[in-house]
Design a protein around this motif. Structure first.
Motif, short mmCIF file in Angstrom:
data_model
loop_
_atom_site.label_atom_id
_atom_site.label_comp_id
_atom_site.label_asym_id
_atom_site.label_seq_id
_atom_site.Cartn_x
_atom_site.Cartn_y
_atom_site.Cartn_z
N GLY A 105 0.85 -1.19 0.00
CA GLY A 105 0.00 0.00 0.00
C GLY A 105 0.88 1.23 0.00
N ALA A 106 1.84 1.26 -0.94
CA ALA A 106 2.97 2.20 -0.89
C ALA A 106 2.62 3.63 -1.23
N LYS A 123 18.85 -1.90 0.59
CA LYS A 123 19.44 -1.90 -0.75
C LYS A 123 18.39 -1.88 -1.84
N THR A 124 17.30 -2.63 -1.63
CA THR A 124 16.24 -2.73 -2.63
C THR A 124 14.88 -2.69 -1.95
N VAL A 125 13.96 -1.95 -2.54
CA VAL A 125 12.60 -1.86 -2.01
C VAL A 125 11.60 -2.13 -3.13
N ASP A 126 10.71 -3.10 -2.89
CA ASP A 126 9.58 -3.33 -3.79
C ASP A 126 8.41 -2.49 -3.29
N LEU A 127 7.59 -2.01 -4.22
CA LEU A 127 6.40 -1.23 -3.87
C LEU A 127 5.16 -1.92 -4.42
N LEU A 128 4.18 -2.13 -3.55
CA LEU A 128 2.89 -2.72 -3.93
C LEU A 128 1.81 -1.68 -3.71
N GLU A 129 1.09 -1.32 -4.78
CA GLU A 129 0.13 -0.22 -4.71
C GLU A 129 -0.95 -0.41 -5.78
N GLU A 152 1.57 -3.03 -9.42
CA GLU A 152 0.24 -2.45 -9.35
C GLU A 152 -0.74 -3.56 -8.97
N GLY A 153 -1.14 -3.57 -7.73
CA GLY A 153 -2.01 -4.64 -7.25
C GLY A 153 -2.43 -4.40 -5.82
#
Length: 259
Positions: A105-106, A123-129, A152-153
């Motif tokens: 829910g970024a 180091k790495t960030v995934d975004l779920l939105e 996107e989800g």
């Protein structure tokens, strides 16, 4: 007199007793009655209107920090600072690595950038939105070398995979999950944790009874309610603190670390 009832969350007999109401003044003597009413209708795609209504609400909000914070952009600095102080001991004392995080829910990536990348050094960030315009703004603003997947989800439909993340962040979006989907999230998120990893939950809280906001299809829960959901999902709260610096006219905010 508070009516008592036996509520089943995610198939678990939680012996959880609570009443509440909604922002239009409708009162419920139990969570089961409220969810029965709120989940009765689906949209044309078959999605529960509880979820589609919330997404439509956020599609209408500007893709800015002030937009995702409901006009309270000024709370962001203190929010990020206290979140960092809460999480840092897990990195320093418990050897939690900082290889990969996911911000669920970024929104526009406020937490991803200011907390996970800038303050904590992941180091790495995934975004779920679920809202494309929010995700596009995050793509524009976040450093490309720190961003993994831009997904996107929705949280309730996402599969996180196993042993993927050192930290999963759920901040001010758990209020949009039904109790059953929240339990399922805890189950999936725990499997997705790497050794020494945590689920970081930060949400509004209310005293004694739940409150459903009809404007955006959200539910403000008691801390007890959150803890029952976490336990039903097999999780354990290993740390709990309230946000200290926060406007008094707003809901109190709880921070929970879950393993």
């Amino acid at each position: 007199l508070k009516l008592q009832f036996l509520y089943f969350i995610g198939g678990h007999n939680m012996d959880f007793k609570q009443e509440g109401g909604d922002s239009e003044g409708v009162m419920y003597d139990g969570l089961d009655k409220m969810w029965e009413a709120e989940l009765a209708e689906c949209d044309a795609s078959g999605e529960k209107k509880w979820y589609s209504h919330a997404v439509e609400y956020w599609k209408q909000q500007p893709a800015t920090v002030n937009g995702v914070l409901g006009g309270f952009e000024h709370v962001s600095e203190d929010d990020i600072a206290e979140s960092a102080s809460f999480i840092l001991p897990f990195i320093i004392k418990e050897q939690m690595t900082r290889e990969k995080a996911i911000d669920t829910g970024a929104g526009v990536g406020r937490v991803s950038h200011d907390l996970l990348i800038k303050k904590l050094g992941f180091k790495t960030v995934d975004l779920l939105e679920p809202c494309a315009h929010m995700l596009e703004k995050a793509k524009q603003d976040l450093p490309a070398d720190k961003v993994g997947q831009l997904i996107e989800g929705s949280i309730q439909n996402h599969t996180f995979g196993e042993a993927q993340y050192d930290i999963l962040v759920l901040q001010w979006v758990g209020i949009y999950l039904t109790d059953d989907d929240f339990v399922a999230f805890i189950q999936k998120a725990r499997k997705s944790l790497r050794p020494n990893g945590i689920i970081f939950i930060k949400e509004n809280t209310i005293q004694e009874s739940f409150l459903v906001d009809k404007e955006d299809s959200s539910i403000t829960r008691t801390v007890e309610h959150y803890r029952h959901i976490i336990e039903a999902g097999g999780g354990k709260v290993v740390k709990q603190e309230y946000q200290k610096k926060f406007p008094k006219q707003l809901f109190k905010v709880i921070m929970l670390a879950v393993k």
